[in-house]
Design an enzyme around this catalytic site. Structure first.
Site, PDB file in Angstrom:
ATOM      1  N   ASP A 212       0.955  -1.255   0.137  1.00 24.88           N
ATOM      2  CA  ASP A 212      -0.139  -0.216   0.070  1.00 24.88           C
ATOM      3  C   ASP A 212       0.816   1.303  -0.054  1.00 24.88           C
ATOM      4  OD1 ASP A 212      -2.715   1.305   0.339  1.00 24.88           O
ATOM      5  OD2 ASP A 212      -1.886   1.908   2.073  1.00 24.88           O
ATOM      6  N   GLU A 277       1.525  -0.717  -5.166  1.00 24.67           N
ATOM      7  CA  GLU A 277       0.607   0.314  -5.543  1.00 24.67           C
ATOM      8  C   GLU A 277       1.538   1.709  -5.354  1.00 24.67           C
ATOM      9  OE1 GLU A 277      -2.992   3.133  -4.004  1.00 24.67           O
ATOM     10  OE2 GLU A 277      -1.455   2.556  -2.718  1.00 24.67           O
TER      11      GLU A 277
HETATM   12  C1  BGC Z   1      -5.428   2.133  -0.414  1.00 22.92           C
HETATM   13  C2  BGC Z   1      -6.771   2.962   0.017  1.00 22.92           C
HETATM   14  C3  BGC Z   1      -6.169   3.591   1.398  1.00 22.92           C
HETATM   15  C4  BGC Z   1      -5.016   4.429   1.278  1.00 22.92           C
HETATM   16  C5  BGC Z   1      -4.411   4.622   2.665  1.00 22.92           C
HETATM   17  C6  BGC Z   1      -4.567   3.400  -0.720  1.00 22.92           C
HETATM   18  O1  BGC Z   1      -3.674   2.904  -1.522  1.00 22.92           O
HETATM   19  O2  BGC Z   1      -5.881   1.513  -1.693  1.00 22.92           O
HETATM   20  O3  BGC Z   1      -7.815   2.170   0.194  1.00 22.92           O
HETATM   21  O4  BGC Z   1      -7.395   4.568   1.791  1.00 22.92           O
HETATM   22  O5  BGC Z   1      -4.021   3.451   0.551  1.00 22.92           O
HETATM   23  O6  BGC Z   1      -3.848   3.554   3.237  1.00 22.92           O
END
Ligand code: BGC
Ligand code: MG
Length: 564
Positions: A212, A277
């Site tokens: 993340d 991500e």
């Molecule tokens: C996740 C979100 C989240 C954010 C904070 C993002 O990349 O996919 O759902 O709110 O990170 O952790």
């Protein structure tokens, strides 16, 4: 059972290169105990559905102990399952069954920030400014005569300043909600802790991690101002995501973290992987996250962001293939996730949106690399646009007026009325209510109906898994796609002429014609297009029509052909 026996596609160590990965938003997938909340035993009970759908792996969104301020992306204990989802035994049973069916398991790891009830942050709040406890996070004194101004001009991605002030006068950084304080990744204890967390889940058998905010952990030295804010320009800083440089994202030093993580992944047997991500200014900078000494993949969000036009898709596909060539690994394709409006709705909603979404699925599944599906897209679910405000749970809603709840509504499994078999008979209402009118969209209603989206996905994924043009990871530069001239508004490309397994002589076709090749055609032109020249149709997102029978591809439709 050994996954190798159950699913030869996922048996290889580089399974991720071509995998179809299904994103499970745990809270909304399936509820085993009737409390209206999806859980690990719910996933376990639906594994046969996922095997039959034809996916290779599941990515589970965070199921760790959390106060759920941001749907579990606010983790209070990285080694414990939140009681609403079950416990570690449930996790072990779920992963054992998944592996038995040949399904790999990817879990989400949230390293940029913790929950504000994580013991480290609780200790930091109890300790004094300047203490070792505060040094694990990003505490700073404010500006202004009495420190009443935030330390810099950074904005939260969820709106408002990225800093919150404590009663003792200090401020702490939170790029997301105030309940998600950012960790200090220059602190050795933070690094050591996350390396242990990775090992904890690797020891439990996970096959990979979705990282993340993978671009976020390191902040520029001195936390420099950006020089403008929404208040001064009317433009939010987050609009630069993926387009420009921000001092809190994509700093060079973040790569040290992944260079430390990779040997950990590699030290485990059986092809453990990580997908980032990550957002970066250019494809070249995104490519730096990927490679033999860093991560295996990064999401390619440009594809998701493409508008419904041939030019737009053509451009993002070419860019992604160029990125794949830079890193020597096939890219990822994704149309929807838990943060974005569902693509049925993005493409126009209603019948048009669904028609386009079905075509987009055939486009995506024919592209070289791995593909990430978001739960419910196989049912053709639209975004739920009319959730009552008081039921919305996304923390961004209060701060920006924008909410991601509409793509997080629990899946409809069966029956005529909400919650459509989401839980056992007699369950309480699901945590977000499913709308009236979803009865025709349940998995049960679509099962066996040849015209349904579920059956389209099943057939397409089955062909993708078996067909030599799609099944194998492209060789060489990782691209393996040849565009065909097809006229304005039409995308047409050929796969399988360079995949390494094809010995019949390239694009011109060899002795066995196109048996090893596949052509994908998508009609975004606004008028039916003749498809006579492409070969034998293998699958279509809408019936072919026109004289003589079966030779026109209608608007907003896609088809795969075996070249003659
Ligand atoms: C996740 C979100 C989240 C954010 C904070 C993002 O990349 O996919 O759902 O709110 O990170 O952790
Ligand atoms: Mg439950």
């Amino acid at each position: 059972m050994d996954p190798a026996q159950a699913n030869p596609r996922t048996a290889r160590d580089d399974w991720w290169r071509t995998a179809a990965v299904y994103q499970v938003y745990v809270r909304s997938f399936a509820d085993s105990d009737g409390d209206g909340i999806g859980d690990l035993q719910g996933i376990r009970s639906r594994l046969p559905y996922l095997r039959d759908l034809g996916v290779d792996a599941l990515w589970l969104t965070p199921f760790y102990r959390s106060p759920m301020v941001d749907g579990g992306y606010d983790v209070a204990d990285y080694r414990e399952v939140d009681p609403m989802f079950g416990d570690l035994t449930d996790f072990d049973e779920m992963i054992t069954d998944a592996h038995g069916l040949g399904l790999r398991i990817i879990v989400d790891i949230v390293p940029n920030h913790t929950s504000d009830v994580h013991p480290w942050f609780v200790a930091a709040l109890a300790a004094a400014p300047g203490s070792a406890e505060r040094d694990r996070y990003m505490f700073r004194d404010g500006r202004g005569e009495h420190g009443e101004e935030p330390p810099n001009d950074w904005e939260s991605i969820f709106g408002g300043p990225a800093w919150t002030r404590l009663p003792d006068g200090q401020w702490y950084l939170h790029l997301f909600d105030p309940a998600q304080p950012d960790l200090n990744w220059r602190h050795p204890e933070v690094r050591a802790e996350f390396e242990q967390i990775l090992r904890f889940w690797l020891d439990r058998g996970v096959d990979g991690f979705r990282i993340d905010v993978a671009h976020g952990m390191i902040k520029a030295d001195g936390l420099p101002d950006i020089g403008w804010t929404s208040a001064t320009t009317g433009r939010r800083q987050i609009e630069l995501l993926g387009k420009g440089r921000l001092p809190y994202f994509d700093q060079d030093e973040v790569h040290d973290i992944y260079r430390a993580w990779r040997p950990i992944l590699d030290s485990y047997p059986g092809g453990r992987m990580a997908v980032a991500e990550a957002w970066a200014e250019t494809p070249q900078r995104l490519a730096r996250y990927i490679g033999p000494d860093e991560l295996h993949q990064a999401f390619n969000f440009d594809f998701l962001d493409a508008t419904w036009s041939a030019d737009s898709f053509h451009k993002v596909i070419d860019t992604a293939l160029a990125e794949a060539a830079i890193v020597g690994a096939p890219t990822t394709w994704v149309l929807s996730n838990h943060d974005k409006q569902r693509h049925v709705t993005r493409y126009g909603d209603g019948e048009v949106g669904l028609r386009r979404a079905r075509a987009a699925a055939l486009l995506m599944f024919a592209l070289p690399g791995s593909t990430y599906l978001y739960q419910g897209e196989e049912l053709g679910l639209p975004e739920v646009l009319d959730l009552p405000d008081h039921l919305r749970q996304d923390p961004a809603f209060g701060r920006t007026g924008h909410s991601r709840d509409g793509c997080r509504v629990p899946l409809p499994w069966s029956g005529e009325d909400p919650p459509y078999g989401f839980g056992p008979a007699g369950s309480v209402e699901s945590w977000l209510p499913a709308p009236a009118g979803w009865a025709p969209l349940t998995a049960q209603a679509q099962d066996g109906d040849p015209d349904s989206t579920l059956e389209l996905y099943r057939r397409a994924l089955a062909i993708r898994a078996e067909h030599p043009a799609l099944r194998d990871a492209p060789a060489g530069d990782g691209t393996g796609l040849t565009w065909l001239e097809a006229g304005p508004g039409v995308l047409a490309f050929r796969r399988g002429d360079d995949g390494g397994t094809d010995t019949d002589g390239g694009a011109a076709g060899g002795a066995d014609g196109g048996a090893h090749a596949l052509i994908c055609v998508v009609n975004l032109s606004g008028a039916p297009v003749p498809v006579d020249g492409y070969g034998v149709p293998l699958i279509t997102s809408a019936p072919l029509d026109g004289p003589p029978r079966g030779r026109l591809l209608p608007v907003d439709a896609a088809a795969w052909f075996r070249p003659a």
